[in-house]
Scaffold this active site. Sequence first.
Site, PDB file in Angstrom:
ATOM      1  N   LYS A 113      -6.680   8.619  -1.769  1.00  0.00           N
ATOM      2  CA  LYS A 113      -6.450   7.429  -2.744  1.00  0.00           C
ATOM      3  C   LYS A 113      -7.854   6.878  -3.012  1.00  0.00           C
ATOM      4  O   LYS A 113      -8.031   6.276  -4.411  1.00  0.00           O
ATOM      5  CB  LYS A 113      -5.794   6.539  -2.038  1.00  0.00           C
ATOM      6  CG  LYS A 113      -4.161   6.484  -1.681  1.00  0.00           C
ATOM      7  CD  LYS A 113      -3.295   5.616  -1.225  1.00  0.00           C
ATOM      8  CE  LYS A 113      -1.883   5.736  -1.273  1.00  0.00           C
ATOM      9  NZ  LYS A 113      -0.993   4.785  -0.705  1.00  0.00           N
ATOM     10  N   LYS A 195       3.838  14.906  -2.310  1.00  0.00           N
ATOM     11  CA  LYS A 195       4.876  14.205  -1.827  1.00  0.00           C
ATOM     12  C   LYS A 195       5.373  13.179  -2.924  1.00  0.00           C
ATOM     13  O   LYS A 195       4.291  12.638  -3.759  1.00  0.00           O
ATOM     14  CB  LYS A 195       4.632  13.367  -0.625  1.00  0.00           C
ATOM     15  CG  LYS A 195       3.767  12.272  -0.808  1.00  0.00           C
ATOM     16  CD  LYS A 195       3.767  11.118   0.494  1.00  0.00           C
ATOM     17  CE  LYS A 195       2.945   9.875   0.026  1.00  0.00           C
ATOM     18  NZ  LYS A 195       3.411   8.806   0.519  1.00  0.00           N
ATOM     19  N   LYS A 198       5.367   6.564  -5.248  1.00  0.00           N
ATOM     20  CA  LYS A 198       5.610   5.659  -6.349  1.00  0.00           C
ATOM     21  C   LYS A 198       4.435   5.518  -7.190  1.00  0.00           C
ATOM     22  O   LYS A 198       4.438   4.629  -8.289  1.00  0.00           O
ATOM     23  CB  LYS A 198       6.197   4.230  -5.808  1.00  0.00           C
ATOM     24  CG  LYS A 198       5.238   3.740  -4.659  1.00  0.00           C
ATOM     25  CD  LYS A 198       5.965   2.596  -4.060  1.00  0.00           C
ATOM     26  CE  LYS A 198       5.198   2.089  -2.659  1.00  0.00           C
ATOM     27  NZ  LYS A 198       6.270   2.395  -1.521  1.00  0.00           N
TER      28      LYS A 198
HETATM   29  N1  AQP Z   1       7.837  11.454  -0.171  1.00  0.00           N
HETATM   30  C1  AQP Z   1       8.190  10.742   0.950  1.00  0.00           C
HETATM   31  N2  AQP Z   1       9.137  11.415   1.752  1.00  0.00           N
HETATM   32  C2  AQP Z   1       9.393  10.733   3.078  1.00  0.00           C
HETATM   33  N3  AQP Z   1       9.115   9.796   3.325  1.00  0.00           N
HETATM   34  C3  AQP Z   1       8.052   9.051   2.791  1.00  0.00           C
HETATM   35  N4  AQP Z   1       7.601   7.842   2.641  1.00  0.00           N
HETATM   36  C4  AQP Z   1       6.655   7.667   1.506  1.00  0.00           C
HETATM   37  N5  AQP Z   1       6.957   8.520   0.895  1.00  0.00           N
HETATM   38  C5  AQP Z   1       7.672   9.624   1.176  1.00  0.00           C
HETATM   39  C6  AQP Z   1       7.935   7.045   3.990  1.00  0.00           C
HETATM   40  O1  AQP Z   1       8.273   5.891   3.568  1.00  0.00           O
HETATM   41  C7  AQP Z   1       7.857   4.820   4.226  1.00  0.00           C
HETATM   42  C8  AQP Z   1       7.395   3.516   3.367  1.00  0.00           C
HETATM   43  O2  AQP Z   1       6.340   4.096   2.739  1.00  0.00           O
HETATM   44  P1  AQP Z   1       5.369   2.983   1.916  1.00  0.00           P
HETATM   45  O3  AQP Z   1       6.088   1.696   1.548  1.00  0.00           O
HETATM   46  O4  AQP Z   1       4.141   2.755   3.108  1.00  0.00           O
HETATM   47  O5  AQP Z   1       5.059   3.647   0.836  1.00  0.00           O
HETATM   48  P2  AQP Z   1       4.070   4.845   0.549  1.00  0.00           P
HETATM   49  O6  AQP Z   1       4.054   5.853   1.766  1.00  0.00           O
HETATM   50  O7  AQP Z   1       2.823   4.260   0.053  1.00  0.00           O
HETATM   51  O8  AQP Z   1       4.866   5.374  -0.516  1.00  0.00           O
HETATM   52  P3  AQP Z   1       4.364   6.075  -1.661  1.00  0.00           P
HETATM   53  O9  AQP Z   1       5.389   6.303  -2.464  1.00  0.00           O
HETATM   54  O10 AQP Z   1       3.831   7.506  -1.559  1.00  0.00           O
HETATM   55  O11 AQP Z   1       3.282   5.088  -2.459  1.00  0.00           O
HETATM   56  P4  AQP Z   1       2.056   5.173  -2.659  1.00  0.00           P
HETATM   57  O12 AQP Z   1       2.169   6.187  -4.219  1.00  0.00           O
HETATM   58  O13 AQP Z   1       1.486   3.788  -3.183  1.00  0.00           O
HETATM   59  O14 AQP Z   1       1.188   6.155  -1.738  1.00  0.00           O
HETATM   60  C9  AQP Z   1       6.940   5.153   5.207  1.00  0.00           C
HETATM   61  O15 AQP Z   1       7.447   5.547   6.367  1.00  0.00           O
HETATM   62  C10 AQP Z   1       6.471   6.503   4.451  1.00  0.00           C
HETATM   63  O16 AQP Z   1       6.153   7.640   5.488  1.00  0.00           O
END
Ligand code: AQP
Length: 331
Positions: A113, A195, A198
Amino acid sequence: MIKKRVFSGIQPSGTVHIGNYIGALRNWALMQKDHDCLYCIVDLHAITVPQDPKDLRERILFTTATTLAAGIDPQQSILFVQSDVPEHAELAWLLNCVVYYGELTRMTQFKDKSTVRGEGTSAGLFTYPVLMAADILLYGAQAVPVGDDQRQHLELTRLIARRLEKDLPDWVVVPNAFIEKKGARVMGLDDPMAKMSKSAPSEYNYISLDDAPDLIRKKIRKAVTDSGTTIEFDEEKRPAVANLLTIYSSLTDRPVEEIVQQYAGKGYGDFKKDLAEVVVEGLAPIQKRIREFVSDPAQLQRILTEGAEKAGAIARPRMAAIKKGLGLGRP
Ligand code: AQP
Protein backbone atom coordinates in the site's frame (compact mmCIF):
# COMPACT_ATOMS: atom_id res chain seq x y z
CA MET A 1 -20.35 -23.01 29.63
CA ILE A 2 -18.19 -19.94 29.01
CA LYS A 3 -18.26 -18.97 25.35
CA LYS A 4 -15.03 -18.14 23.52
CA ARG A 5 -14.64 -14.45 22.77
CA VAL A 6 -14.42 -13.37 19.12
CA PHE A 7 -13.36 -10.01 17.72
CA SER A 8 -13.24 -8.84 14.11
CA GLY A 9 -13.48 -5.57 12.19
CA ILE A 10 -14.45 -4.13 8.84
CA GLN A 11 -13.33 -0.79 7.41
CA PRO A 12 -15.99 1.72 6.35
CA SER A 13 -13.61 2.87 3.64
CA GLY A 14 -15.52 1.95 0.53
CA THR A 15 -17.86 -0.64 -0.75
CA VAL A 16 -18.31 -4.00 0.99
CA HIS A 17 -17.59 -6.66 -1.64
CA ILE A 18 -18.24 -10.38 -1.94
CA GLY A 19 -14.62 -11.02 -0.88
CA ASN A 20 -15.36 -9.34 2.47
CA TYR A 21 -18.62 -11.29 2.68
CA ILE A 22 -17.30 -14.75 1.79
CA GLY A 23 -13.96 -14.32 3.57
CA ALA A 24 -15.20 -12.65 6.76
CA LEU A 25 -18.80 -11.43 7.27
CA ARG A 26 -20.41 -14.80 6.63
CA ASN A 27 -18.23 -16.39 9.28
CA TRP A 28 -19.00 -13.55 11.66
CA ALA A 29 -22.67 -14.42 11.39
CA LEU A 30 -22.06 -18.16 11.77
CA MET A 31 -19.95 -17.71 14.92
CA GLN A 32 -22.56 -15.66 16.79
CA LYS A 33 -24.49 -18.58 18.25
CA ASP A 34 -21.65 -20.30 20.03
CA HIS A 35 -19.33 -17.37 20.73
CA ASP A 36 -19.27 -14.09 22.59
CA CYS A 37 -18.73 -11.81 19.58
CA LEU A 38 -17.61 -8.22 19.20
CA TYR A 39 -17.79 -6.83 15.67
CA CYS A 40 -16.38 -3.43 14.92
CA ILE A 41 -16.67 -0.80 12.18
CA VAL A 42 -13.01 0.20 12.21
CA ASP A 43 -13.09 3.87 11.28
CA LEU A 44 -9.70 4.57 12.89
CA HIS A 45 -8.20 2.06 10.47
CA ALA A 46 -9.97 3.72 7.55
CA ILE A 47 -8.25 7.08 8.15
CA THR A 48 -4.81 5.55 7.60
CA VAL A 49 -5.49 6.59 4.00
CA PRO A 50 -7.14 9.94 3.14
CA GLN A 51 -10.94 10.03 3.61
CA ASP A 52 -13.54 12.66 2.88
CA PRO A 53 -15.14 13.33 6.33
CA LYS A 54 -18.73 13.56 5.08
CA ASP A 55 -18.32 10.46 2.97
CA LEU A 56 -16.72 8.56 5.85
CA ARG A 57 -19.63 9.32 8.19
CA GLU A 58 -22.11 8.06 5.60
CA ARG A 59 -19.97 4.97 5.00
CA ILE A 60 -19.95 4.16 8.71
CA LEU A 61 -23.74 3.94 8.72
CA PHE A 62 -23.88 2.11 5.39
CA THR A 63 -21.26 -0.43 6.49
CA THR A 64 -23.25 -0.93 9.70
CA ALA A 65 -26.39 -1.56 7.62
CA THR A 66 -24.47 -3.99 5.39
CA THR A 67 -23.02 -5.85 8.36
CA LEU A 68 -26.48 -6.24 9.91
CA ALA A 69 -27.89 -7.30 6.53
CA ALA A 70 -25.18 -9.96 6.29
CA GLY A 71 -26.61 -11.54 9.43
CA ILE A 72 -25.05 -9.85 12.44
CA ASP A 73 -27.65 -9.81 15.19
CA PRO A 74 -27.14 -7.01 17.71
CA GLN A 75 -29.05 -9.06 20.30
CA GLN A 76 -26.39 -11.75 20.09
CA SER A 77 -23.26 -9.75 19.22
CA ILE A 78 -21.82 -6.38 20.13
CA LEU A 79 -21.66 -4.19 17.01
CA PHE A 80 -19.95 -0.83 17.43
CA VAL A 81 -17.79 1.88 15.90
CA GLN A 82 -14.10 1.76 16.84
CA SER A 83 -13.65 5.48 17.57
CA ASP A 84 -16.60 5.39 20.01
CA VAL A 85 -14.39 3.38 22.35
CA PRO A 86 -11.26 5.53 22.90
CA GLU A 87 -9.39 2.67 24.60
CA HIS A 88 -8.57 1.24 21.13
CA ALA A 89 -6.35 4.22 20.32
CA GLU A 90 -4.97 4.38 23.85
CA LEU A 91 -3.94 0.73 23.86
CA ALA A 92 -2.48 1.08 20.35
CA TRP A 93 -0.01 3.65 21.73
CA LEU A 94 1.10 1.27 24.48
CA LEU A 95 1.55 -1.53 21.95
CA ASN A 96 3.49 0.80 19.65
CA CYS A 97 6.05 0.84 22.45
CA VAL A 98 6.11 -2.96 22.60
CA VAL A 99 6.40 -3.81 18.89
CA TYR A 100 9.70 -3.30 17.06
CA TYR A 101 10.18 -1.04 14.06
CA GLY A 102 11.83 -3.92 12.18
CA GLU A 103 8.77 -6.10 12.71
CA LEU A 104 6.49 -3.50 11.17
CA THR A 105 8.78 -3.04 8.15
CA ARG A 106 8.16 -6.70 7.27
CA MET A 107 4.37 -6.28 6.87
CA THR A 108 3.62 -7.02 3.23
CA GLN A 109 0.34 -5.09 3.20
CA PHE A 110 2.21 -1.92 4.24
CA LYS A 111 4.84 -2.56 1.57
CA ASP A 112 2.13 -2.94 -1.09
CA LYS A 113 0.00 0.00 0.00
CA SER A 114 2.85 2.43 0.66
CA THR A 115 4.16 2.07 -2.89
CA VAL A 116 1.12 4.10 -4.02
CA ARG A 117 1.83 7.14 -1.79
CA GLY A 118 5.58 6.87 -1.25
CA GLU A 119 6.87 9.62 1.06
CA GLY A 120 3.28 10.81 1.56
CA THR A 121 2.26 7.51 3.23
CA SER A 122 0.80 8.19 6.70
CA ALA A 123 2.61 6.90 9.78
CA GLY A 124 -0.80 5.45 10.71
CA LEU A 125 -0.63 3.08 7.74
CA PHE A 126 2.73 1.87 9.06
CA THR A 127 1.32 1.21 12.54
CA TYR A 128 -2.05 -0.11 11.24
CA PRO A 129 -1.23 -3.68 12.44
CA VAL A 130 -0.56 -2.33 15.95
CA LEU A 131 -4.03 -0.76 16.10
CA MET A 132 -5.41 -4.10 14.93
CA ALA A 133 -3.49 -5.86 17.71
CA ALA A 134 -4.98 -3.34 20.17
CA ASP A 135 -8.52 -4.05 18.89
CA ILE A 136 -8.09 -7.75 19.59
CA LEU A 137 -6.07 -7.72 22.81
CA LEU A 138 -8.27 -5.02 24.40
CA TYR A 139 -11.12 -7.53 24.66
CA GLY A 140 -8.99 -10.61 25.32
CA ALA A 141 -10.42 -12.17 22.15
CA GLN A 142 -9.55 -15.83 21.61
CA ALA A 143 -10.59 -16.12 17.96
CA VAL A 144 -10.42 -13.65 15.09
CA PRO A 145 -12.35 -14.54 11.90
CA VAL A 146 -10.57 -12.83 8.98
CA GLY A 147 -9.64 -13.32 5.35
CA ASP A 148 -6.26 -14.72 4.38
CA ASP A 149 -4.84 -11.21 3.74
CA GLN A 150 -4.86 -10.59 7.50
CA ARG A 151 -2.83 -13.72 8.37
CA GLN A 152 0.45 -11.82 8.78
CA HIS A 153 -1.16 -9.10 10.91
CA LEU A 154 -2.63 -11.78 13.16
CA GLU A 155 0.80 -13.38 13.55
CA LEU A 156 2.15 -10.00 14.64
CA THR A 157 -0.71 -9.66 17.15
CA ARG A 158 0.24 -13.04 18.59
CA LEU A 159 3.88 -12.01 18.81
CA ILE A 160 2.95 -8.78 20.65
CA ALA A 161 0.68 -10.78 22.97
CA ARG A 162 3.42 -13.26 23.81
CA ARG A 163 5.87 -10.43 24.49
CA LEU A 164 3.41 -8.80 26.91
CA GLU A 165 2.49 -12.12 28.48
CA LYS A 166 5.79 -12.28 30.37
CA ASP A 167 4.85 -9.25 32.50
CA LEU A 168 1.06 -9.52 32.31
CA PRO A 169 0.19 -13.23 32.31
CA ASP A 170 -3.29 -12.67 33.73
CA TRP A 171 -4.19 -9.93 31.26
CA VAL A 172 -3.00 -11.36 27.98
CA VAL A 173 -5.00 -13.75 25.82
CA VAL A 174 -3.06 -14.98 22.79
CA PRO A 175 -5.61 -14.99 19.95
CA ASN A 176 -5.98 -17.46 17.09
CA ALA A 177 -6.84 -16.51 13.54
CA PHE A 178 -9.97 -18.19 12.20
CA ILE A 179 -9.43 -18.44 8.46
CA GLU A 180 -11.74 -20.69 6.43
CA LYS A 181 -10.04 -22.88 3.82
CA LYS A 182 -12.50 -22.01 1.07
CA GLY A 183 -13.06 -18.35 0.17
CA ALA A 184 -10.37 -16.93 2.44
CA ARG A 185 -8.85 -15.10 -0.54
CA VAL A 186 -11.39 -14.22 -3.18
CA MET A 187 -9.43 -12.90 -6.14
CA GLY A 188 -10.12 -9.91 -8.37
CA LEU A 189 -12.49 -10.61 -11.28
CA ASP A 190 -10.19 -8.66 -13.60
CA ASP A 191 -6.96 -10.01 -12.09
CA PRO A 192 -7.03 -13.48 -10.52
CA MET A 193 -3.47 -13.04 -9.22
CA ALA A 194 -4.44 -10.32 -6.70
CA LYS A 195 -7.13 -10.37 -4.03
CA MET A 196 -10.48 -8.74 -4.70
CA SER A 197 -10.09 -5.27 -3.27
CA LYS A 198 -12.28 -2.20 -2.89
CA SER A 199 -9.34 0.07 -3.70
CA ALA A 200 -8.71 -1.68 -7.04
CA PRO A 201 -8.43 0.80 -9.93
CA SER A 202 -11.39 -0.73 -11.80
CA GLU A 203 -14.87 -1.48 -10.45
CA TYR A 204 -14.74 -4.63 -12.60
CA ASN A 205 -12.36 -6.03 -9.97
CA TYR A 206 -15.11 -6.62 -7.41
CA ILE A 207 -18.82 -7.21 -6.88
CA SER A 208 -20.28 -4.97 -4.19
CA LEU A 209 -22.96 -6.37 -1.93
CA ASP A 210 -25.16 -3.52 -3.19
CA ASP A 211 -24.47 -3.86 -6.93
CA ALA A 212 -27.65 -3.95 -9.05
CA PRO A 213 -28.44 -7.31 -10.74
CA ASP A 214 -27.55 -6.06 -14.23
CA LEU A 215 -24.23 -4.69 -13.07
CA ILE A 216 -23.45 -8.04 -11.39
CA ARG A 217 -24.27 -9.85 -14.66
CA LYS A 218 -22.05 -7.45 -16.61
CA LYS A 219 -19.14 -7.80 -14.18
CA ILE A 220 -19.28 -11.59 -14.34
CA ARG A 221 -19.59 -11.54 -18.13
CA LYS A 222 -16.44 -9.40 -18.28
CA ALA A 223 -14.52 -11.43 -15.65
CA VAL A 224 -11.27 -12.74 -17.06
CA THR A 225 -11.01 -16.46 -17.70
CA ASP A 226 -8.02 -18.61 -18.63
CA SER A 227 -6.82 -19.70 -22.02
CA GLY A 228 -8.49 -23.12 -21.61
CA THR A 229 -12.13 -23.77 -22.39
CA THR A 230 -13.17 -26.32 -19.77
CA ILE A 231 -14.49 -25.70 -16.27
CA GLU A 232 -11.83 -27.15 -13.99
CA PHE A 233 -10.56 -26.31 -10.51
CA ASP A 234 -6.81 -25.74 -10.62
CA GLU A 235 -5.67 -22.73 -8.61
CA GLU A 236 -2.17 -22.76 -10.09
CA LYS A 237 -2.82 -23.36 -13.76
CA ARG A 238 -6.38 -21.99 -13.99
CA PRO A 239 -6.62 -19.33 -11.24
CA ALA A 240 -9.41 -17.27 -12.86
CA VAL A 241 -11.82 -20.20 -13.30
CA ALA A 242 -10.83 -21.56 -9.86
CA ASN A 243 -11.78 -18.19 -8.36
CA LEU A 244 -15.17 -18.16 -10.11
CA LEU A 245 -15.79 -21.74 -8.94
CA THR A 246 -14.94 -20.72 -5.37
CA ILE A 247 -17.49 -17.89 -5.51
CA TYR A 248 -20.11 -20.25 -6.98
CA SER A 249 -19.42 -22.91 -4.38
CA SER A 250 -19.35 -20.46 -1.44
CA LEU A 251 -22.64 -18.82 -2.35
CA THR A 252 -24.48 -22.10 -3.01
CA ASP A 253 -22.82 -24.15 -0.25
CA ARG A 254 -22.19 -26.85 -2.84
CA PRO A 255 -18.84 -28.66 -3.15
CA VAL A 256 -16.60 -27.42 -6.00
CA GLU A 257 -16.31 -30.97 -7.41
CA GLU A 258 -20.08 -31.19 -7.84
CA ILE A 259 -20.14 -27.88 -9.74
CA VAL A 260 -17.23 -28.98 -11.94
CA GLN A 261 -19.17 -32.15 -12.80
CA GLN A 262 -22.28 -30.15 -13.61
CA TYR A 263 -20.33 -28.17 -16.23
CA ALA A 264 -18.45 -31.10 -17.79
CA GLY A 265 -18.63 -30.63 -21.56
CA LYS A 266 -19.97 -27.08 -21.24
CA GLY A 267 -18.11 -23.82 -21.86
CA TYR A 268 -17.50 -20.52 -20.08
CA GLY A 269 -20.69 -18.97 -21.51
CA ASP A 270 -23.08 -21.36 -19.73
CA PHE A 271 -21.02 -21.35 -16.57
CA LYS A 272 -20.80 -17.55 -16.30
CA LYS A 273 -24.47 -17.09 -17.05
CA ASP A 274 -25.41 -19.44 -14.21
CA LEU A 275 -22.82 -17.95 -11.87
CA ALA A 276 -24.26 -14.48 -12.45
CA GLU A 277 -27.70 -15.75 -11.38
CA VAL A 278 -26.18 -17.49 -8.34
CA VAL A 279 -24.64 -14.17 -7.24
CA VAL A 280 -27.76 -12.14 -8.05
CA GLU A 281 -29.97 -14.57 -6.10
CA GLY A 282 -27.45 -14.97 -3.28
CA LEU A 283 -27.21 -11.22 -2.75
CA ALA A 284 -30.93 -10.42 -3.22
CA PRO A 285 -31.99 -11.05 0.42
CA ILE A 286 -28.96 -9.16 1.70
CA GLN A 287 -29.72 -6.22 -0.59
CA LYS A 288 -33.32 -6.16 0.60
CA ARG A 289 -32.17 -6.05 4.22
CA ILE A 290 -29.57 -3.33 3.45
CA ARG A 291 -32.37 -1.16 2.04
CA GLU A 292 -34.50 -1.78 5.12
CA PHE A 293 -31.70 -0.89 7.55
CA VAL A 294 -30.63 2.17 5.55
CA SER A 295 -34.19 3.47 5.60
CA ASP A 296 -34.08 3.61 9.41
CA PRO A 297 -30.96 5.58 10.43
CA ALA A 298 -32.33 6.11 13.96
CA GLN A 299 -32.33 2.34 14.47
CA LEU A 300 -28.72 2.11 13.23
CA GLN A 301 -27.71 4.89 15.63
CA ARG A 302 -29.43 3.06 18.49
CA ILE A 303 -27.67 -0.21 17.71
CA LEU A 304 -24.28 1.54 17.55
CA THR A 305 -24.87 3.51 20.76
CA GLU A 306 -25.77 0.33 22.65
CA GLY A 307 -22.84 -1.50 21.06
CA ALA A 308 -20.39 1.22 22.14
CA GLU A 309 -21.72 1.11 25.70
CA LYS A 310 -21.34 -2.66 25.91
CA ALA A 311 -17.87 -2.65 24.30
CA GLY A 312 -16.74 0.25 26.51
CA ALA A 313 -17.84 -1.62 29.62
CA ILE A 314 -15.43 -4.43 28.71
CA ALA A 315 -12.66 -2.15 27.44
CA ARG A 316 -12.42 0.31 30.35
CA PRO A 317 -11.48 -2.10 33.17
CA ARG A 318 -9.12 -4.02 30.87
CA MET A 319 -7.42 -0.77 29.90
CA ALA A 320 -7.10 0.28 33.53
CA ALA A 321 -5.59 -3.12 34.34
CA ILE A 322 -2.95 -3.01 31.63
CA LYS A 323 -1.97 0.56 32.54
CA LYS A 324 -1.50 -0.50 36.13
CA GLY A 325 0.38 -3.60 35.02
CA LEU A 326 2.79 -1.49 32.99
CA GLY A 327 3.36 0.96 35.85
CA LEU A 328 1.60 3.91 34.21
CA GLY A 329 -0.23 6.72 35.99
CA ARG A 330 -0.20 8.10 39.51
CA PRO A 331 0.72 5.64 42.23
N1 AQP B 1 -10.57 -10.59 -1.35
C1 AQP B 1 -10.86 -11.00 -0.13
N2 AQP B 1 -11.15 -12.31 0.08
C2 AQP B 1 -11.48 -12.76 1.33
N3 AQP B 1 -11.53 -11.95 2.41
C3 AQP B 1 -11.25 -10.65 2.24
N4 AQP B 1 -11.22 -9.61 3.09
C4 AQP B 1 -10.88 -8.49 2.41
N5 AQP B 1 -10.67 -8.77 1.12
C5 AQP B 1 -10.90 -10.11 0.98
C6 AQP B 1 -11.54 -9.70 4.51
O1 AQP B 1 -12.64 -8.85 4.78
C7 AQP B 1 -12.54 -8.37 6.11
C8 AQP B 1 -12.78 -6.88 6.15
O2 AQP B 1 -11.78 -6.27 5.38
P1 AQP B 1 -11.39 -4.75 5.55
O3 AQP B 1 -12.58 -3.96 5.79
O4 AQP B 1 -10.27 -4.65 6.52
O5 AQP B 1 -10.97 -4.37 4.17
P2 AQP B 1 -9.70 -4.65 3.37
O6 AQP B 1 -9.01 -5.90 3.74
O7 AQP B 1 -8.91 -3.46 3.47
O8 AQP B 1 -10.49 -4.82 2.07
P3 AQP B 1 -10.05 -4.43 0.69
O9 AQP B 1 -11.23 -4.56 -0.14
O10 AQP B 1 -8.88 -5.21 0.30
O11 AQP B 1 -9.68 -2.91 0.85
P4 AQP B 1 -8.35 -2.24 0.42
O12 AQP B 1 -8.44 -2.19 -1.04
O13 AQP B 1 -8.44 -0.89 1.09
O14 AQP B 1 -7.24 -3.09 0.92
C9 AQP B 1 -11.16 -8.76 6.63
O15 AQP B 1 -11.30 -9.88 7.49
C10 AQP B 1 -10.42 -9.16 5.40
O16 AQP B 1 -9.46 -10.17 5.66
